[in-house]
Design a protein around this motif. Sequence first.
Motif, PDB file in Angstrom:
ATOM      1  N   TYR A 188      -1.832  -2.453  -5.861  1.00 46.48           N
ATOM      2  CA  TYR A 188      -2.234  -2.956  -4.543  1.00 46.48           C
ATOM      3  C   TYR A 188      -3.745  -2.810  -4.361  1.00 46.48           C
ATOM      4  O   TYR A 188      -4.420  -3.738  -3.886  1.00 46.48           O
ATOM      5  CB  TYR A 188      -1.492  -2.195  -3.443  1.00 46.48           C
ATOM      6  CG  TYR A 188      -1.972  -2.534  -2.054  1.00 46.48           C
ATOM      7  CD1 TYR A 188      -1.488  -3.658  -1.379  1.00 46.48           C
ATOM      8  CD2 TYR A 188      -2.909  -1.730  -1.397  1.00 46.48           C
ATOM      9  CE1 TYR A 188      -1.928  -3.975  -0.103  1.00 46.48           C
ATOM     10  CE2 TYR A 188      -3.354  -2.042  -0.130  1.00 46.48           C
ATOM     11  CZ  TYR A 188      -2.863  -3.152   0.518  1.00 46.48           C
ATOM     12  OH  TYR A 188      -3.309  -3.459   1.782  1.00 46.48           O
TER      13      TYR A 188
ATOM     14  N   GLU B 240       2.608   1.129  -8.065  1.00 47.43           N
ATOM     15  CA  GLU B 240       2.478   0.057  -7.076  1.00 47.43           C
ATOM     16  C   GLU B 240       1.215   0.207  -6.230  1.00 47.43           C
ATOM     17  O   GLU B 240       0.498  -0.779  -5.991  1.00 47.43           O
ATOM     18  CB  GLU B 240       3.712   0.026  -6.171  1.00 47.43           C
ATOM     19  CG  GLU B 240       3.667  -1.094  -5.138  1.00 47.43           C
ATOM     20  CD  GLU B 240       4.967  -1.247  -4.379  1.00 47.43           C
ATOM     21  OE1 GLU B 240       5.038  -2.144  -3.512  1.00 47.43           O
ATOM     22  OE2 GLU B 240       5.917  -0.465  -4.642  1.00 47.43           O
ATOM     23  N   ALA B 241       0.943   1.417  -5.769  1.00 52.40           N
ATOM     24  CA  ALA B 241      -0.237   1.621  -4.928  1.00 52.40           C
ATOM     25  C   ALA B 241      -1.523   1.278  -5.688  1.00 52.40           C
ATOM     26  O   ALA B 241      -2.462   0.709  -5.129  1.00 52.40           O
ATOM     27  CB  ALA B 241      -0.285   3.063  -4.421  1.00 52.40           C
TER      28      ALA B 241
ATOM     29  N   ILE C  39       0.820  -1.211   0.000  1.00 54.77           N
ATOM     30  CA  ILE C  39       0.000   0.000   0.000  1.00 54.77           C
ATOM     31  C   ILE C  39       0.854   1.261   0.000  1.00 54.77           C
ATOM     32  O   ILE C  39       0.485   2.282  -0.579  1.00 54.77           O
ATOM     33  CB  ILE C  39      -0.973  -0.011   1.204  1.00 54.77           C
ATOM     34  CG1 ILE C  39      -1.952   1.163   1.100  1.00 54.77           C
ATOM     35  CG2 ILE C  39      -0.215  -0.005   2.519  1.00 54.77           C
ATOM     36  CD1 ILE C  39      -3.057   1.108   2.132  1.00 54.77           C
ATOM     37  N   HIS C  40       2.014   1.190   0.654  1.00 57.36           N
ATOM     38  CA  HIS C  40       2.899   2.360   0.711  1.00 57.36           C
ATOM     39  C   HIS C  40       4.136   2.158  -0.165  1.00 57.36           C
ATOM     40  O   HIS C  40       5.167   2.773   0.070  1.00 57.36           O
ATOM     41  CB  HIS C  40       3.316   2.644   2.150  1.00 57.36           C
ATOM     42  CG  HIS C  40       2.162   2.979   3.059  1.00 57.36           C
ATOM     43  ND1 HIS C  40       1.309   4.031   2.819  1.00 57.36           N
ATOM     44  CD2 HIS C  40       1.716   2.384   4.197  1.00 57.36           C
ATOM     45  CE1 HIS C  40       0.388   4.079   3.771  1.00 57.36           C
ATOM     46  NE2 HIS C  40       0.611   3.088   4.615  1.00 57.36           N
ATOM     47  N   GLY C  41       4.025   1.288  -1.151  1.00 54.42           N
ATOM     48  CA  GLY C  41       5.166   1.016  -2.021  1.00 54.42           C
ATOM     49  C   GLY C  41       5.570   2.232  -2.837  1.00 54.42           C
ATOM     50  O   GLY C  41       4.742   3.082  -3.168  1.00 54.42           O
ATOM     51  N   ARG C  42       6.851   2.286  -3.175  1.00 57.10           N
ATOM     52  CA  ARG C  42       7.381   3.456  -3.882  1.00 57.10           C
ATOM     53  C   ARG C  42       7.590   3.230  -5.369  1.00 57.10           C
ATOM     54  O   ARG C  42       8.005   4.143  -6.081  1.00 57.10           O
ATOM     55  CB  ARG C  42       8.710   3.875  -3.239  1.00 57.10           C
ATOM     56  CG  ARG C  42       8.561   4.290  -1.771  1.00 57.10           C
ATOM     57  CD  ARG C  42       9.887   4.731  -1.197  1.00 57.10           C
ATOM     58  NE  ARG C  42       9.752   5.166   0.201  1.00 57.10           N
ATOM     59  CZ  ARG C  42      10.755   5.604   0.944  1.00 57.10           C
ATOM     60  NH1 ARG C  42      11.978   5.676   0.425  1.00 57.10           N
ATOM     61  NH2 ARG C  42      10.546   5.974   2.197  1.00 57.10           N
TER      62      ARG C  42
END
Length: 253
Positions: A104, A100-101, A93-96
């Motif tokens: 997710y 990605e978000a 959820i907090h991927g960079r």
Amino acid sequence: MPTGRDQKRMQGEDGAHPEWDQLYAAGVPATRIAELAGAKVPTVKRHLERRRAQDPELAAKHHAAPRKPGRQWHRRLLELRDFIATHGRYPAIHGREAGEASLYGWLCAQRHALVTQTLGWERARELGELLGDWVTTDLEREQDTQWRQRLDDVAVFVAEQGRLPRHRPFTTKAESSLSIWLQTQNNHALHKRLAQWRLTALEEEVPGWRKPRSRQQGQETSTSAKLPTKPNLAAQDTFRSTGPLLAGWNQHQ
């Protein structure tokens, strides 16, 4: 006009088939149900006709079920597959990473649809074929890894000390911690909250792990105090139960 023998045969064919009802409610057509069940198409159609008359909601669920996944859904599935192949993990959820978000959120939506049985059998099948165990979250995977590590610690202790870890009296705080962990697993097992693969792993790695404490103490004073041990075997991964409907889909694909 059907004979008495024909009527008897039709009654036998038109018995209760809850699995047919589940597949039909999920949007699967009668011809496909017949193929999966190894039954005759007229038999399935006759059964569904009778069930729709008894339960009008069955037809409503069938028509409201998701249809075949479209191009956009397939594009997102391929993007998720490529992300996992590139980064060796599921999106967070907090991927960079770029997008990605969003991936997710899409994956969470598929998991939610599976739980509420609104995903559709074709989407569930394609997700399973392309991603494998896509239902288990990263948090659950991490918890499983930590659980296996604790099991390994207990197995090493038993191999070195020839007994189960004790809470009181204990030689080290580490032993006390392992004893409390074992007691927790025992409590989960008693209340049927311990996953089957974990129960199997405990029985394989630490034979006698549920032995009463009084028996442990009695055996420690004898000449045959050592517990039988077995080689450390990795716990086998298991696909988490996602309901009998999905199991039926996977079984017949």
